[in-house]
Design a protein around this motif. Structure first.
Motif, short mmCIF file in Angstrom:
data_model
loop_
_atom_site.label_atom_id
_atom_site.label_comp_id
_atom_site.label_asym_id
_atom_site.label_seq_id
_atom_site.Cartn_x
_atom_site.Cartn_y
_atom_site.Cartn_z
N UNK A 29 73.49 50.54 18.60
CA UNK A 29 74.07 51.18 17.41
C UNK A 29 75.45 50.62 17.08
N UNK A 31 76.69 47.73 17.68
CA UNK A 31 76.84 46.29 17.49
C UNK A 31 75.87 45.75 16.45
N UNK A 75 83.00 40.13 18.18
CA UNK A 75 82.55 41.13 17.21
C UNK A 75 83.73 41.78 16.48
N UNK A 76 84.90 41.73 17.11
CA UNK A 76 86.08 42.41 16.55
C UNK A 76 86.63 41.66 15.33
N UNK A 79 90.25 42.41 13.84
CA UNK A 79 90.40 43.49 12.85
C UNK A 79 90.41 44.81 13.62
N UNK A 81 90.37 47.91 12.67
CA UNK A 81 89.39 48.92 12.25
C UNK A 81 87.99 48.56 12.74
N UNK A 82 87.68 47.27 12.81
CA UNK A 82 86.40 46.87 13.36
C UNK A 82 86.36 47.15 14.87
N UNK A 84 87.82 49.74 16.23
CA UNK A 84 87.51 51.18 16.27
C UNK A 84 86.05 51.43 15.89
N UNK A 85 85.55 50.65 14.95
CA UNK A 85 84.16 50.79 14.54
C UNK A 85 83.21 50.45 15.68
N UNK A 88 83.38 53.35 18.29
CA UNK A 88 82.78 54.67 18.01
C UNK A 88 82.36 54.87 16.56
N UNK A 89 82.13 53.81 15.78
CA UNK A 89 81.79 53.97 14.36
C UNK A 89 80.62 54.90 14.11
N UNK A 90 79.40 54.41 14.25
CA UNK A 90 78.24 55.27 14.01
C UNK A 90 77.99 56.27 15.13
N UNK A 92 79.96 58.01 16.62
CA UNK A 92 80.76 59.23 16.44
C UNK A 92 79.93 60.33 15.80
N UNK A 236 93.89 54.07 10.21
CA UNK A 236 94.41 53.75 11.54
C UNK A 236 95.06 52.38 11.62
N UNK B 141 75.63 41.62 12.76
CA UNK B 141 76.81 40.82 13.08
C UNK B 141 76.40 39.73 14.07
N UNK B 167 77.89 47.55 8.03
CA UNK B 167 79.29 48.00 8.07
C UNK B 167 80.09 47.35 9.18
N UNK B 172 84.46 38.21 10.88
CA UNK B 172 84.19 37.49 12.13
C UNK B 172 84.04 35.98 11.85
N UNK B 208 91.77 45.21 7.41
CA UNK B 208 93.19 45.48 7.66
C UNK B 208 93.84 46.22 6.48
N UNK B 233 88.03 55.22 8.41
CA UNK B 233 88.78 54.15 9.06
C UNK B 233 89.95 53.66 8.20
N UNK B 257 81.16 55.56 9.01
CA UNK B 257 81.64 55.13 10.33
C UNK B 257 82.93 55.85 10.72
N UNK B 258 82.96 56.30 11.96
CA UNK B 258 84.14 56.92 12.58
C UNK B 258 84.41 58.34 12.06
N UNK B 260 82.22 60.91 12.32
CA UNK B 260 81.29 61.87 12.88
C UNK B 260 81.91 63.15 13.39
N UNK B 261 83.04 63.02 14.11
CA UNK B 261 83.64 64.22 14.70
C UNK B 261 84.01 65.24 13.63
N UNK B 297 69.97 60.34 14.13
CA UNK B 297 71.16 61.20 14.20
C UNK B 297 70.72 62.66 14.15
#
Lengths: 394, 394
Positions: A29, A31, A75-76, A79, A81-82, A84-85, A88-90, A92, A236, B141, B167, B172, B208, B233, B257-258, B260-261, B297
């Motif tokens: 999920x 990645x 994969x980052x 970035x 935000x990526x 953070x994604x 825990x993106x999806x 979350x 963020x 990705x 997303x 990259x 960014x 995000x 994304x991000x 969920x909480x 989900x």
């Protein structure tokens, strides 16, 4: 192969088989987000796909497991935000998952240089040594700029090191941002001149998407001593961007507004230490405000100390920052807080001082009390503890 | 006195007295953030202080009460993040509180003009009438730009209306943003030329802090048909800023994304309808992606339909938008989804098509199936329901 960083999730599960299935699902999920049998062979499967590195029953006794999953720095894409994604993106959105810890890697530390100043810089600006930092807030919203500036003056004359805006003060017509900025810088400057003090005014620069960075720079030009930002509202990456901006030199104090759902439920979000500790250090906050235990919020003493420990830990690059517990701070609680946090803390006291008839005198008493309060530290579980997550891996 | 907007909170409480105490505490916390006896008389107490308007036992039978609290537009200062801060800034950190509904006011609707296009604009761009919109995602990705552009081409040739980036695709090295943007716009254009189609490519511009708005404008210049942003995000004011920017004319699709909480716990955050419905309409998203019921989900059918209802409701100004349920969409689920959502929906299908041996042909079958699927709607609880929160008050 690129270096990998590791995220440890608490996964609610009845048994190891369910936990493993859920953990492998997270690895997909976060990645590739496609069914396992559709993952392209080669680079995508070998490098990008999340990798389950470890799975163990939760040592804290919750009904589930800790799953450590590693992800590629590729994969980052440099970035935040990526990052953070990926963390825990999806996922979350799936109940019964919580980010417990993040094991950093060289590329993440290169992307996230951390704060410019840290606790040492905040102390140096305040002209103090190895003692607690003191911060107050001017409030409430609805007061005129004149009234707010008077409060800023009195807090400064009373000797508080940092005097911040209430986080609800933005650009209301009763006290527009620029007007308040100039008036409070002047008022604090006047008090500093009277007392020979070094108090800093800290405007709240949380605001419209196109205004935050601009207001932060206005604050610097006008002579503010730091700025405050609520990253869960502004996004963020704003703090990280400002902390890395060579033209911006002020400390940044983060405010937890709107972030609560990320930590309060045992069933989702982040551990307190990872959200308020690791992520805020990576973002570049010099001080992180969060609700203290025993006040009007529900954080436990251990949750609060876990944040402070990550603020003070060696995480492989970023400067150590200061935990700024607030919310329900009173004179009476100082000894207890000093015992818990020791010297490496910023006491945020607001309402309790504003209830006093003579604000300047109340500040002085508070500072005296903060200096005197229990110099002995609780040796068993205070901030100096040794078990610290967030260290470099990969 | 300024007009007031109203937030209805679920307040966990054992009895009415506890609920009232907690509600009055919210009214303080979200506005003045000082003890009640320190609130200045006059303007601050009469205008700024939150006002408990109603308190009743939760009609849904949860162990608590619904507290309706009104807030002054003066406190908002024409700032969307301050609006969110008043709605749930500090109170988000208190467990056992949830934002159920928001009753808007003229000033909030003036600040939040909503989406530029809405569901009607998305259909018009796709060249379709009153039928479901169809969207797919290029992924994963790690694929090269060439491979991703080939997928975009095939989705377009197959007849999907919108083809978005996964997303997780940002900048990259395997597929840099600008390179992918140009290649996918070209690929979709080529397929459109072959088929006589009107498919739009939707790049993910989450990135960014200083790049999001710039990338959105690059996307527009390059010929993309919409952009995708994950507001949890990037910060919640970015979508509103873009939607209100006279120089930006593309539709905006939001990604969860991000976030969920903010919704998954019964004990904190927002109701599904308020977070994904009301807030995203106020932000200006034209389509809101969220996890569908029955997929991987945990959202329930009723939670999903409550989102779709708010997307379609008259909330006093902003255009109606389209619910874009995704996550685990398959051919087999189409009749069930059509029965639930009717025509006013955007089906987001990704992985299930990528598993098919012939993507173009799979898209065509999917579109055929989406057209044919159960034209009769479930009349009892589908999106056309009548009870709709989020209407204008004050």
């Amino acid at each position: 192969m690129a270096p990998r960083f590791t995220v440890t999730y608490f996964v609610r599960a009845a048994d190891a088989a369910e936990a493993k299935a859920r953990a492998l699902d997270i690895a997909l999920e976060q990645t590739v987000e496609i069914p396992r049998d559709a993952v392209p062979k080669g680079y995508v499967e070998d490098e990008i796909l999340g990798r389950l590195e470890n799975l163990e029953q939760d040592p804290a006794g919750r009904p589930g497991y800790l799953a450590a999953i590693s992800y590629s720095e590729d994969d980052v894409g440099n970035d935040f935000l990526q990052f953070l994604n990926i963390v825990f993106g999806n996922s979350s959105i799936k109940p019964g998952l919580k980010v417990e810890d993040i094991g950093l890697s060289p590329g993440i530390l290169d992307l996230c240089k951390g704060p410019r100043h840290g606790i040492a810089g905040l102390r140096s600006r305040a002209g103090i040594g190895d003692s607690p930092l003191l911060m107050s807030a001017i409030k409430p919203v609805g007061l005129s700029t004149t009234a707010l500036a008077r409060l800023a003056h009195d807090f400064a004359l009373g000797g508080m090191h940092y005097v911040k805006d209430d986080h609800g003060l933005v650009d209301q017509r009763t006290s527009p941002f620029e007007e308040r900025l100039r008036a409070c810088v002047d008022a604090v400057g006047e008090a500093n001149a009277k007392r020979g003090g070094r108090t800093s005014y800290v405007p709240n620069v949380t605001g419209p998407a196109t205004a935050v960075i601009e207001r932060a720079k206005q604050a610097q030009e006008a002579g503010a001593g730091a700025v405050m930002i609520a990253p869960a509202l502004t996004g963020y990456d704003v703090v990280r961007t400002l902390a890395a901006d060579p033209d911006f030199t002020l400390p940044i104090i983060s405010h937890p507004a709107f972030s609560g759902a990320n930590v309060v439920s045992p069933d989702c979000g982040f551990s307190h230490r990872t959200f308020f500790g690791t992520l805020h250090r990576l973002m570049g906050a010099d001080a992180v405000i969060y609700p203290n235990f025993g006040g009007r919020f529900g954080f436990t003493r251990e949750e609060c100390l876990s944040i402070a420990r990550v603020c003070a830990a060696d995480i492989g690059g970023p400067k150590t920052i200061v935990a700024a517990p607030g919310g329900g701070m009173t004179f009476a609680r100082l000894p207890e807080m000093r015992a818990a946090y020791g010297n490496d803390v910023m006491y945020l006291i607001g309402g309790a001082l504003l209830q006093e008839p003579d604000l300047v005198e109340a500040c002085r008493r508070f500072i005296e009390a903060a200096r005197g309060a229990g110099s002995a530290r609780d040796s068993t579980d205070s901030v100096g503890g040794s078990s610290v997550p967030g260290t470099v891996t990969g």
